[in-house]
Design an enzyme around this catalytic site. Structure first.
Site, short mmCIF file in Angstrom:
data_model
loop_
_atom_site.label_atom_id
_atom_site.label_comp_id
_atom_site.label_asym_id
_atom_site.label_seq_id
_atom_site.Cartn_x
_atom_site.Cartn_y
_atom_site.Cartn_z
N ARG A 46 -6.61 18.59 2.66
CA ARG A 46 -7.49 18.78 1.49
C ARG A 46 -8.73 19.56 1.89
O ARG A 46 -9.28 19.35 2.98
CB ARG A 46 -7.89 17.43 0.91
CG ARG A 46 -6.82 16.81 0.06
CD ARG A 46 -7.21 15.42 -0.40
NE ARG A 46 -6.52 14.38 0.35
CZ ARG A 46 -6.77 13.09 0.25
NH1 ARG A 46 -7.71 12.66 -0.58
NH2 ARG A 46 -6.10 12.22 0.96
N GLY A 97 -8.05 6.49 11.22
CA GLY A 97 -7.35 7.18 12.31
C GLY A 97 -8.22 8.01 13.23
O GLY A 97 -8.20 7.81 14.45
N ARG A 142 -2.84 -1.82 -3.55
CA ARG A 142 -3.98 -0.92 -3.47
C ARG A 142 -3.78 0.15 -4.53
O ARG A 142 -2.78 0.86 -4.53
CB ARG A 142 -4.03 -0.27 -2.09
CG ARG A 142 -5.01 0.86 -2.02
CD ARG A 142 -4.98 1.50 -0.65
NE ARG A 142 -5.91 2.61 -0.62
CZ ARG A 142 -5.61 3.80 -0.11
NH1 ARG A 142 -4.41 4.02 0.39
NH2 ARG A 142 -6.50 4.75 -0.10
N HIS A 149 -11.85 5.16 -1.07
CA HIS A 149 -11.86 4.41 0.20
C HIS A 149 -12.71 3.14 0.11
O HIS A 149 -13.20 2.62 1.11
CB HIS A 149 -12.38 5.26 1.39
CG HIS A 149 -11.47 6.42 1.73
ND1 HIS A 149 -11.93 7.70 1.91
CD2 HIS A 149 -10.14 6.46 1.91
CE1 HIS A 149 -10.92 8.49 2.19
NE2 HIS A 149 -9.82 7.77 2.19
N HIS A 151 -15.33 6.91 7.07
CA HIS A 151 -13.88 6.65 7.03
C HIS A 151 -13.19 7.99 7.25
O HIS A 151 -13.13 8.82 6.34
CB HIS A 151 -13.49 6.03 5.68
CG HIS A 151 -12.02 5.78 5.56
ND1 HIS A 151 -11.47 4.52 5.61
CD2 HIS A 151 -10.97 6.63 5.42
CE1 HIS A 151 -10.15 4.61 5.51
NE2 HIS A 151 -9.82 5.89 5.39
N GLU A 185 -7.50 -2.60 5.52
CA GLU A 185 -7.44 -2.54 4.06
C GLU A 185 -6.51 -3.61 3.49
O GLU A 185 -6.81 -4.23 2.48
CB GLU A 185 -7.02 -1.14 3.61
CG GLU A 185 -8.14 -0.13 3.83
CD GLU A 185 -7.69 1.32 3.72
OE1 GLU A 185 -6.84 1.74 4.54
OE2 GLU A 185 -8.20 2.03 2.85
N ASN A 191 0.88 -1.16 0.00
CA ASN A 191 0.00 0.00 0.00
C ASN A 191 0.92 1.21 0.00
O ASN A 191 1.47 1.58 1.03
CB ASN A 191 -0.86 -0.06 1.27
CG ASN A 191 -1.90 1.03 1.29
OD1 ASN A 191 -1.88 1.93 0.46
ND2 ASN A 191 -2.79 0.96 2.25
#
Ligand code: ADP
Length: 373
Positions: free
Chosen positions: A216, A306, A69, A157, A183, A360, A8
């Site tokens: 972002r 997180g 991923r 996601h 998420h 994941e 990943n």
């Protein structure tokens, strides 16, 4: 026994893990090995190569499959695929839509091709889970030619949403009809899932739309961009840097993109930390409301990644806003440490609230097992 090596790769980190499966597992498995690399800035090809060579040499078992991923699979990839030349070309093309990620993914694929040429590699796309979005949720209200040329909501996601939508019914030991998964990591998005299928999500054509994130911006009025381009003569590169890397929690607070820092300073009444926290929650609540409206109700809410897994404050404030739906957290369960997944709503709540540690890499390994067996 199949040993699956999962990569990943982010722009400045690489997570590697190995899973060993002798059948397709339903319940969570721990990896038999894992390692995380973190670089201060995006690593060179040489650094990446040296790290991978060292890693592969240190493994005590042969690798049967490699899983990656891949953030953006476009409209073409509705499920995972074994990687070949055309798949690599497509991933490269799609890099223009996910500048933070797809090129890093491709570097990883090409390096492993050189290091382990006989081992099949599988691409697992973050967009694939959203292939069930109905047109009314996927399309933007723009001239139809734009839609035909491929501009639409893809959502991201998906690997995490897929894992959580399989895991939640296991925890509750019952079927779930209307599920919303939050998420909330450094990137963040919500997904409305009806009978296991994604029907709406907050990220869009790129992973910039939707919630306010670490650096972002999330959704802003597109008119702002027109104003900056036309009236202020700002360049596209500048806007991209500002919106991807200098906005969100960092942009508003002015000092950190990490929710832990924001929460600490907000508790000390730091003005812009409080503003960042208030804005984060406002956007989360507003967009969670829209996911519930798309589903026409909600029976289960999941917090993951997180912030979702670790911030009892964000969970508490978010859930408070939905008390009118009969959603009630159990305050003690919400604040206690959660090494395991579990139910954090009160016994009287009309909506189950779950905390799930997203997996994941495990989900990618599962996909690799099914694609190559
Ligand atoms: P990534 O998208 O990089 O995988 P993660 O899911 O690991 O991100 O989330 C990283 C974010 O989680 C950090 O930026 C931090 O803001 C947040 N986080 C981690 N632990 C906590 C905590 N105890 N309280 C609040 N936020 C946390």
């Amino acid at each position: 026994m199949k040993h699956i090596f999962v990569l990943n790769s982010g722009s400045s980190s690489l997570k590697c893990s190995v899973y060993a499966f002798d059948h397709l597992p339903n319940k969570k498995h721990q990896p038999v090995w894992e390692k995380h690399f973190d670089w201060k800035k995006p690593p060179s090809q040489t650094t990446l190569k040296q790290s991978l060579i060292k890693t592969l040499k240190s493994l005590k078992f042969p690798i049967d499959v490699i899983g990656h991923r891949i953030v953006h699979g476009g409209a073409q990839y509705r499920e995972s695929v074994v990687i070949d030349g055309p798949v690599k070309r497509k991933i490269k093309q799609l890099a223009e839509l996910a500048p933070l990620h797809n090129l890093a993914d491709l570097q990883g694929i090409e390096l492993l091709e050189k290091l382990l040429p006989d081992v099949p590699q599988v691409a697992v796309f973050d967009t694939a889970f959203h292939h069930t979005l109905p047109d009314k949720a996927a399309f933007y209200a723009v001239p139809y030619g734009w839609t035909i040329s491929g501009i639409r909501r893809f959502g991201f996601h998906g690997i995490s949403f897929q894992y959580c939508s399989r895991r939640a019914p296991q925890i509750l030991q019952q079927d779930i009809h209307k599920l919303v998964v939050c998420h909330l990591g450094s990137g963040a998005s919500l997904c409305a899932i009806e009978q296991g299928r994604s029907i709406d999500t907050t990220m869009g054509f790129t992973p910039l739309e939707g919630l306010m994130m670490d650096t972002r911006s999330g959704s802003i009025d597109p008119g702002i961009l027109l104003y900056l381009l036309q009236k202020k003569k700002r360049k596209g590169d500048f806007l991209s840097r500002e919106l991807y890397h200098k906005s969100g929690l960092l942009g508003v607070s002015g000092f950190s993109s990490d929710m832990r820092d924001i929460e600490k300073k907000a508790a000390l009444n730091h003005r812009r930390a409080r503003l960042a926290l208030d804005m984060y929650l406002h956007q989360l609540i507003r967009q969670l409301g829209s996911m519930i409206a798309s589903l026409g109700g909600i029976d289960t809410l999941v917090f993951t990644a997180g912030i979702g897994e670790n911030s009892s404050l964000i969970r508490e404030k978010t859930c408070q806003a939905f008390q009118h739906l009969g959603l009630m957290l159990d305050p003690a369960k919400n604040v206690k440490p959660h090494p395991e997944d579990g139910i954090i709503s009160s016994a009287h709540s009309k909506v189950n609230v779950l905390l799930i540690h997203t997996q994941e890499a495990f989900e990618i390994a599962r996909e690799c097992y099914s694609q190559t067996t």
